[in-house]
Design a protein around this motif. Structure first.
Motif, PDB file in Angstrom:
ATOM      1  N   MET A 531     -11.284   8.737  32.269  1.00 22.61           N
ATOM      2  CA  MET A 531      -9.719   9.351  32.186  1.00 22.61           C
ATOM      3  C   MET A 531      -9.726  10.675  31.107  1.00 22.61           C
ATOM      4  SD  MET A 531      -7.762   6.084  30.456  1.00 22.61           S
ATOM      5  CE  MET A 531      -8.403   5.158  31.705  1.00 22.61           C
ATOM      6  N   ASN A 532      -8.713  11.457  31.511  1.00 20.57           N
ATOM      7  CA  ASN A 532      -8.406  12.430  30.617  1.00 20.57           C
ATOM      8  C   ASN A 532      -6.903  12.759  30.598  1.00 20.57           C
ATOM      9  OD1 ASN A 532      -7.965  15.851  30.128  1.00 20.57           O
ATOM     10  ND2 ASN A 532     -10.176  15.278  29.564  1.00 20.57           N
ATOM     11  N   LEU A 533      -6.306  13.045  29.565  1.00 19.69           N
ATOM     12  CA  LEU A 533      -5.030  13.204  29.412  1.00 19.69           C
ATOM     13  C   LEU A 533      -4.649  14.599  29.570  1.00 19.69           C
ATOM     14  CD1 LEU A 533      -2.414  11.790  28.723  1.00 19.69           C
ATOM     15  CD2 LEU A 533      -2.837  12.670  26.113  1.00 19.69           C
ATOM     16  N   PRO A 550      -4.570  -1.268  20.535  1.00 23.01           N
ATOM     17  CA  PRO A 550      -4.349  -0.095  21.267  1.00 23.01           C
ATOM     18  C   PRO A 550      -5.111   0.917  21.048  1.00 23.01           C
ATOM     19  CG  PRO A 550      -2.247  -1.255  20.552  1.00 23.01           C
ATOM     20  CD  PRO A 550      -3.611  -1.989  20.022  1.00 23.01           C
ATOM     21  N   PHE A 551      -5.707   1.757  21.949  1.00 20.10           N
ATOM     22  CA  PHE A 551      -6.343   2.989  21.668  1.00 20.10           C
ATOM     23  C   PHE A 551      -5.699   4.204  22.103  1.00 20.10           C
ATOM     24  CE2 PHE A 551      -9.127   6.107  23.687  1.00 20.10           C
ATOM     25  CZ  PHE A 551     -10.336   6.124  22.859  1.00 20.10           C
ATOM     26  N   GLU A 552      -5.757   5.113  21.261  1.00 23.82           N
ATOM     27  CA  GLU A 552      -5.271   6.529  21.100  1.00 23.82           C
ATOM     28  C   GLU A 552      -5.828   7.415  21.801  1.00 23.82           C
ATOM     29  OE1 GLU A 552      -2.066   9.333  18.457  1.00 23.82           O
ATOM     30  OE2 GLU A 552      -3.208   7.723  17.675  1.00 23.82           O
ATOM     31  N   ILE A 553      -5.349   8.259  22.868  1.00 26.63           N
ATOM     32  CA  ILE A 553      -6.100   9.345  23.602  1.00 26.63           C
ATOM     33  C   ILE A 553      -5.302  10.519  23.385  1.00 26.63           C
ATOM     34  CG2 ILE A 553      -5.147   8.586  25.787  1.00 26.63           C
ATOM     35  CD1 ILE A 553      -7.656   9.892  26.986  1.00 26.63           C
ATOM     36  N   HIS A 554      -5.789  11.645  23.185  1.00 23.03           N
ATOM     37  CA  HIS A 554      -4.946  12.838  22.710  1.00 23.03           C
ATOM     38  C   HIS A 554      -5.154  13.858  23.815  1.00 23.03           C
ATOM     39  CE1 HIS A 554      -6.153  11.827  18.429  1.00 23.03           C
ATOM     40  NE2 HIS A 554      -4.685  11.454  18.698  1.00 23.03           N
ATOM     41  N   TYR A 555      -4.460  14.980  23.989  1.00 21.91           N
ATOM     42  CA  TYR A 555      -4.541  15.847  24.939  1.00 21.91           C
ATOM     43  C   TYR A 555      -6.106  16.360  25.319  1.00 21.91           C
ATOM     44  CZ  TYR A 555      -3.777  20.319  27.585  1.00 21.91           C
ATOM     45  OH  TYR A 555      -3.702  21.218  28.473  1.00 21.91           O
ATOM     46  N   ALA A 556      -6.283  16.444  26.556  1.00 22.69           N
ATOM     47  CA  ALA A 556      -7.637  17.180  26.898  1.00 22.69           C
ATOM     48  C   ALA A 556      -8.789  16.145  26.676  1.00 22.69           C
ATOM     49  CB  ALA A 556      -7.919  18.407  26.409  1.00 22.69           C
ATOM     50  N   GLU A 557      -8.545  14.945  25.959  1.00 30.45           N
ATOM     51  CA  GLU A 557      -9.777  14.181  25.469  1.00 30.45           C
ATOM     52  C   GLU A 557     -10.098  13.218  26.803  1.00 30.45           C
ATOM     53  OE1 GLU A 557      -8.822  13.382  20.697  1.00 30.45           O
ATOM     54  OE2 GLU A 557      -8.496  11.930  22.154  1.00 30.45           O
ATOM     55  N   THR A 558     -11.367  13.003  26.931  1.00 25.11           N
ATOM     56  CA  THR A 558     -11.751  12.070  28.154  1.00 25.11           C
ATOM     57  C   THR A 558     -12.030  10.695  27.222  1.00 25.11           C
ATOM     58  OG1 THR A 558     -12.729  13.702  29.413  1.00 25.11           O
ATOM     59  CG2 THR A 558     -13.580  11.680  29.390  1.00 25.11           C
ATOM     60  N   ALA A 559     -11.781   9.664  27.865  1.00 24.76           N
ATOM     61  CA  ALA A 559     -12.120   8.126  27.577  1.00 24.76           C
ATOM     62  C   ALA A 559     -12.517   7.459  28.766  1.00 24.76           C
ATOM     63  CB  ALA A 559     -10.681   7.602  26.828  1.00 24.76           C
ATOM     64  N   ILE A 560     -13.032   6.158  28.340  1.00 24.79           N
ATOM     65  CA  ILE A 560     -13.518   5.291  29.166  1.00 24.79           C
ATOM     66  C   ILE A 560     -13.107   3.858  29.113  1.00 24.79           C
ATOM     67  CG2 ILE A 560     -15.667   4.269  30.136  1.00 24.79           C
ATOM     68  CD1 ILE A 560     -17.355   6.831  29.358  1.00 24.79           C
ATOM     69  N   VAL A 561     -12.601   3.407  29.974  1.00 26.59           N
ATOM     70  CA  VAL A 561     -12.177   1.989  29.843  1.00 26.59           C
ATOM     71  C   VAL A 561     -13.174   1.212  30.818  1.00 26.59           C
ATOM     72  CG1 VAL A 561     -10.446   0.198  30.397  1.00 26.59           C
ATOM     73  CG2 VAL A 561      -9.947   2.650  29.589  1.00 26.59           C
ATOM     74  N   PRO A 562     -13.947   0.180  30.119  1.00 32.95           N
ATOM     75  CA  PRO A 562     -14.980  -0.627  30.857  1.00 32.95           C
ATOM     76  C   PRO A 562     -14.270  -1.444  31.750  1.00 32.95           C
ATOM     77  CG  PRO A 562     -15.532  -0.689  28.429  1.00 32.95           C
ATOM     78  CD  PRO A 562     -13.953  -0.017  28.777  1.00 32.95           C
ATOM     79  N   ALA A 563     -14.993  -1.817  32.773  1.00 33.53           N
ATOM     80  CA  ALA A 563     -14.655  -2.698  34.021  1.00 33.53           C
ATOM     81  C   ALA A 563     -14.302  -3.917  33.290  1.00 33.53           C
ATOM     82  CB  ALA A 563     -15.657  -2.794  35.093  1.00 33.53           C
ATOM     83  N   LYS A 564     -15.054  -4.392  32.373  1.00 30.69           N
ATOM     84  CA  LYS A 564     -14.524  -5.689  31.755  1.00 30.69           C
ATOM     85  C   LYS A 564     -13.155  -5.925  31.362  1.00 30.69           C
ATOM     86  CE  LYS A 564     -16.178  -9.901  30.391  1.00 30.69           C
ATOM     87  NZ  LYS A 564     -16.861 -10.780  31.329  1.00 30.69           N
ATOM     88  N   ALA A 565     -12.489  -4.981  31.248  1.00 32.89           N
ATOM     89  CA  ALA A 565     -11.092  -4.812  30.630  1.00 32.89           C
ATOM     90  C   ALA A 565     -10.092  -5.596  31.831  1.00 32.89           C
ATOM     91  CB  ALA A 565     -10.397  -3.642  30.206  1.00 32.89           C
ATOM     92  N   GLY A 566     -10.613  -5.219  33.144  1.00 31.93           N
ATOM     93  CA  GLY A 566      -9.793  -5.762  34.161  1.00 31.93           C
ATOM     94  C   GLY A 566      -8.642  -5.045  34.459  1.00 31.93           C
ATOM     95  N   ALA A 567      -7.910  -4.641  33.693  1.00 25.86           N
ATOM     96  CA  ALA A 567      -6.706  -3.870  33.749  1.00 25.86           C
ATOM     97  C   ALA A 567      -6.120  -3.295  32.168  1.00 25.86           C
ATOM     98  CB  ALA A 567      -5.569  -4.781  34.158  1.00 25.86           C
ATOM     99  N   TYR A 568      -5.304  -2.453  32.321  1.00 28.90           N
ATOM    100  CA  TYR A 568      -4.831  -1.801  31.097  1.00 28.90           C
ATOM    101  C   TYR A 568      -3.570  -0.925  31.303  1.00 28.90           C
ATOM    102  CZ  TYR A 568      -6.595   2.584  33.460  1.00 28.90           C
ATOM    103  OH  TYR A 568      -6.918   3.614  34.214  1.00 28.90           O
ATOM    104  N   LYS A 569      -2.811  -1.018  30.187  1.00 28.26           N
ATOM    105  CA  LYS A 569      -1.564  -0.234  30.193  1.00 28.26           C
ATOM    106  C   LYS A 569      -1.506   0.993  29.727  1.00 28.26           C
ATOM    107  CE  LYS A 569       0.425  -3.623  27.782  1.00 28.26           C
ATOM    108  NZ  LYS A 569       1.733  -4.420  27.208  1.00 28.26           N
TER     109      LYS A 569
END
Length: 585
Positions: A531-533, A550-569
């Motif tokens: 994902m990218n904000l 909780p994981f903070e993401i900033h403008y234009a940053e790319t992040a990854i959520v592993p499938a193991k998480a199952g879901a996220y908010k």
């Protein structure tokens, strides 16, 4: 430049803190030498001989490892290059993978053993067995195939650092090609050396006693194998970012300089790789020590948790999604190009899937007309176009791109889909978030606007490959019907909107744009999410069950959520945010 300087909170060196391992990390040759000496001494107290293995990724500076090994006062040092085939033999053995092409090779399926002479290895094993006492060191790429020893240290290195070393004159492994073009060195690394080294490393993760970070010359860092594995295991279950890297280019712009705080003295920055696990690295913090680990280690060590069973079953231990940034703000057009069709990349280069992609317009200069080149004009004469491309390659004419290729107007937050076989490039004064599949370098450049590379040498053009892959029916009507303006709202409610923005039905990725003013829960459907904000200063990715912080993401940053998480908010701050996420459909 309009629309720049909005947030200035992009984090260039995101560190993931690891608790509980502060006493399992060391920095500097002195501290590392001391802990290894203690371990060797303990082994020698139990038996007469201690075998220490320094296994190395290609590109690690052997002289630095030798200095470290000598602090152990070994009675003998075995260097793996002494058992390697000759440079000529290796080049001949791997010629079909390296090829004569300036850029492209074929993915190598061999194993690291093939680099060495079997008889010499057997003789070395016999000599090692016959050594009765003292510390014995084995070092070099593939050292573990000779013996993993009593103490097994893996000397790691990121691929970006390897590329920088190539530029500084480093040859390929066991080679004398110091002055070879960078593209030639990279090709041999990409298609052969890294494949062999990754297969070798993947089989041995559980057996490493230590991992040595050799990224900075004279600044080694060491962590225990337990700390190394624990960091990868935790990362495979919760959101993370990788450390991005940036590079100038002939078409590069200045948006990233102004928004990310990059070196203003550089002429430009064209690329940012912020979401490419095979190229990027992870930064792990153990107390006051920060260690670099190639992100590909996470993919190879924990593919099920990271990718999800469905995605792993389809791609194996390979990360199939890539996010990168292309900056032409104040720069020039990208090269006019096309990517290979699936059967072409399979038959020609040994890749099992191709680089379908898309351009998400993170920003544009709203004071100018901005556009992308995409698809062919109606009723194009393909023979005339081919002749003009070939004439342009030899410098006879500038290629009349507008005669043959559509110029599609774009603005901020447009998403243009580019299935393989579609001729395309981004125009100047755009900031593109490129969302694509991950075969990396298989881009057939057709026209580069008469430019030379930063090295003064004309950049590679691959017209013959390109002409075999251009889909001539993808004309103006097809483009507007299939890949431009395809966004659709799939759900909306109080404080949120979900839009599917792509990709095309030929592409295996799905992308969704989440507009959130408060909080929105996303179900992952057994696929990793990248994902990218794309709007808003920051947002949080939170667990639905408390399994991660909780994981903070900033403008234009790319992040990854592993499938193991199952879901996220997705949780917004004080402002409405927009986040684009890609997954495997």
């Amino acid at each position: 430049m309009r629309n720049s300087g909005k947030y200035h909170n992009y984090e260039l060196h995101p560190v993931k803190r690891m608790e509980g391992f502060d006493k399992q990390a060391w920095e500097g040759a002195g501290a590392i030498g001391k802990i290894l000496q203690e371990r060797v001494s303990g082994i020698l107290q139990q038996k007469n001989k201690a075998v220490v293995c320094f296994d190395m990724y290609p590109g690690v500076r052997k002289e630095e490892i030798l200095c470290l090994a000598e602090t152990l006062r070994p009675v003998q040092i075995w260097d793996m290059e002494d058992y390697a085939r000759t440079e000529d033999d290796i080049n001949q053995m791997f010629a079909d993978f390296i090829t004569n092409d300036r850029v492209f090779g074929v993915m190598c399926h061999k194993k690291i053993d093939s680099l060495f002479e079997a008889e010499k290895l057997e003789q070395a094993r016999a000599e090692l067995k016959a050594t009765a006492q003292g510390c014995v060191v084995i070092m070099g790429m593939g050292a573990g195939i000779l013996s993993e020893g009593d103490l097994y240290i893996y000397c790691n290195l990121t691929r970006w650092e390897i590329q920088l070393r190539y530029r500084a004159g480093m040859p390929n492994w066991h080679c004398t090609n110091t002055d070879a073009p960078i593209l030639s060195k990279y090709k041999k690394g990409f298609f052969v050396e890294w494949r062999l080294a990754d297969r070798h490393k993947r089989e041995r993760y559980e057996r490493f006693d230590f991992m040595l970070d050799t990224e900075r010359q004279g600044k080694p860092k060491l962590i225990t194998g337990d700390a190394f594995r624990a960091a990868l295991d935790r990362t495979s279950r919760e959101p993370f970012r990788m450390e991005p890297y940036f590079d100038p280019g002939v078409w590069g712009g200045h948006w990233m300089q102004e928004n990310f705080g990059l070196d203003p003295e550089q002429e430009n920055f064209a690329w940012s790789f912020d979401g490419v696990p095979e190229e990027n690295c992870l930064l792990f913090g153990f107390g006051e020590i920060t260690v670099k680990v190639p992100a590909v280690d996470l993919v190879l060590y924990r593919p099920h948790e990271l990718l999800g069973e469905r995605v792993h079953g389809r791609f194996g231990a390979e990360f199939p999604i890539r996010f990168d940034l292309l900056d032409t703000m104040g720069g020039g057009n990208l090269s006019l190009q096309v990517h290979p069709l699936t059967e072409y990349i399979q038959d020609t280069f040994g890749m099992h899937y191709t680089q379908d992609e898309s351009y998400y317009l993170l920003d544009t200069d709203d004071s100018k007309e901005t556009y992308v080149y995409l698809g062919l004009q109606k009723d194009v004469d393909r023979e005339a176009m081919a002749q003009d491309l070939k004439a342009a390659e030899t410098g006879e004419i500038p290629f009349p791109a507008e005669k043959y290729v559509n110029q599609i107007p774009v603005k901020k937050h447009d998403h243009v889909l580019i299935p393989a076989g579609t001729i395309h490039c981004s125009g100047q004064d755009t900031m593109v978030l490129e969302i694509s599949a991950t075969p990396y370098i298989f881009t057939f450049k057709l026209w580069d606007w008469g430019r030379v590379g930063l090295d003064g040498i004309p950049r590679p053009i691959h017209i013959e490959h390109g002409l075999k892959n251009i889909q001539w029916d993808r004309d103006t009507d097809w483009i507007y019907d299939n890949v431009v303006g395809q966004q659709e709202i799939v759900a909306q409610g109080e404080g949120y909107r979900i839009e599917r923005t792509g990709l095309h039905e030929r592409e295996f990725l799905d992308t969704f744009r989440y507009t959130v003013r408060d909080c929105l829960t996303v179900t992952m459907k057994d696929s990793v999410h990248m994902m990218n904000l794309v709007e808003g200063s920051h947002a949080w990715i939170e667990s639905v069950d408390g399994s991660f912080q909780p994981f903070e993401i900033h403008y234009a940053e790319t992040a990854i959520v592993p499938a193991k998480a199952g879901a996220y908010k997705i949780v917004a701050g004080e402002e409405e945010i927009m986040l684009v996420a890609a997954s495997v459909r």
